[in-house]
Enzyme design. Structure first.
Site, PDB file in Angstrom:
ATOM      1  N   SER A 148      -4.228  -2.919   0.177  1.00 41.66           N
ATOM      2  CA  SER A 148      -3.307  -1.330   0.459  1.00 41.66           C
ATOM      3  C   SER A 148      -4.148  -0.482   0.987  1.00 41.66           C
ATOM      4  CB  SER A 148      -2.415  -0.981  -0.573  1.00 41.66           C
ATOM      5  OG  SER A 148      -1.503  -2.237  -1.188  1.00 41.66           O
ATOM      6  N   ASP A 194      -1.640 -14.776  -8.443  1.00 47.11           N
ATOM      7  CA  ASP A 194      -2.769 -14.298  -8.049  1.00 47.11           C
ATOM      8  C   ASP A 194      -4.247 -13.598  -9.025  1.00 47.11           C
ATOM      9  OD1 ASP A 194      -3.696 -12.370  -5.905  1.00 47.11           O
ATOM     10  OD2 ASP A 194      -3.581 -10.775  -7.116  1.00 47.11           O
ATOM     11  N   ASP A 201      -0.882  -4.564  -3.332  1.00 41.72           N
ATOM     12  CA  ASP A 201      -0.361  -4.026  -4.533  1.00 41.72           C
ATOM     13  C   ASP A 201       0.324  -2.765  -4.212  1.00 41.72           C
ATOM     14  OD1 ASP A 201       0.784  -4.178  -7.254  1.00 41.72           O
ATOM     15  OD2 ASP A 201      -1.150  -4.798  -7.987  1.00 41.72           O
ATOM     16  N   GLY A 225      -6.040  -1.502  -5.683  1.00 45.86           N
ATOM     17  CA  GLY A 225      -6.061  -0.429  -6.372  1.00 45.86           C
ATOM     18  C   GLY A 225      -6.969   1.429  -4.948  1.00 45.86           C
TER      19      GLY A 225
END
Length: 284
Positions: free
Chosen positions: A211, A82, A232, A181
């Site tokens: 996410s 990634d 993630d 994030g």
């Protein structure tokens, strides 16, 4: 079962109208959680290792764990780099046994991004490894990579057409409003841009920073052509939150297995939920 290239999984996803989950792994328990969730859902799955994960766990450990996980399940598993940022790093991952790599040249000019990606594609394809690239900058922070909101820009559809034609890359990560994030507010995805890009580019599209994106928005992105969805932060949250709960409940516990075991199960449930949202459950 041996590790498979991501391109194999995404071609089937594109034909079937679903997306394959790409889940970042940072330790043994998360590798186990990804494999267990995929097996339970009978879904193809992508394990991803970022530069930070490789630095933390070591490329040899990550490759070995992914190979063991793939051998122990009946569903297809890919091991993907990634956000690789250099030709040398990508080659190291290919030599180590990764079945897929991402070369992220989005910080470069279009011309230089094409040249770097093309170089990676030529080598990777010769050894059966698939390649993902990125066009446009996705905001937020991913390990050592940080993109300020002011510097993030959306992918230009016409540039995407030229980029794919010139590089012959297997999958393209685009910037349409997601970020790496935790989000400070609800992300607003540019579906019209996604639809335009998809009309010009006939390869699988990748959605990074997923996410925190509402379930309905993820489903719509998949309907419009996204075939790989990266997760993630949500895994980290589920894993660490469960660790905290166990430690709070049993403050004298010193057996890491009794802390990390429940955290692994929390990650399994989170990943299974994502797989169902992506529509890949039962597609293995």
């Amino acid at each position: 079962m041996s590790l498979v290239p991501v391109s194999t999984l995404l071609q089937e996803a594109q034909a079937g109208g679903y997306a394959v989950g790409a889940f970042n792994c940072n330790n043994m328990e998360i590798v186990q959680a990804i494999a267990a969730a995929a097996e339970a859902e009978k879904a193809p799955v992508i394990m991803q290792a970022s530069q930070g994960a490789i630095k933390y766990a070591g490329i040899e450990y990550i490759t070995a764990m992914a190979n063991v996980a793939a051998a122990m399940v009946s569903v297809p598993v890919a091991l993907h780099l990634d956000h690789g940022t250099s030709f040398e790093q990508v080659m190291r991952c290919i030599r180590s046994g990764f079945s897929s790599v991402m070369i992220d040249g989005s910080k470069h000019s279009l011309k230089d991004n094409i040249a770097l990606t093309r170089r990676v594609v030529e080598v990777a394809r010769a050894v059966g490894v698939s390649v993902e690239a990125e066009l446009g900058k996705i905001g937020g922070t991913e390990d050592d990579i940080h993109v300020n909101a002011a510097d993030a820009f959306f992918t230009d559809p016409e540039e995407a057409r030229v980029f794919v034609r010139e590089t012959e890359v297997d999958a393209l990560a685009i910037a349409i409003g997601t970020a790496h994030g935790r989000y400070k507010g609800e992300p607003k995805l540019d579906f019209a841009r996604l639809e335009k890009i998809r009309s010009l580019v006939n390869i699988p599209i990748v959605l990074h920073g997923s996410s925190g994106v509402p379930e309905e928005a993820v489903r719509e992105a998949i309907r419009l052509g996204v075939c790989k969805v990266n997760i993630d932060t949500n895994i980290r949250e589920a894993f660490v939150d469960r660790c905290r709960e166990v430690i709070d409940e049993y403050p004298d516990e010193i057996d890491p297995r009794k802390i990390l075991g429940p955290a692994r199960e929390a990650a399994v449930e989170l990943i299974r939920e994502k797989i169902r949202i992506f529509g890949s459950s039962g597609k293995a």
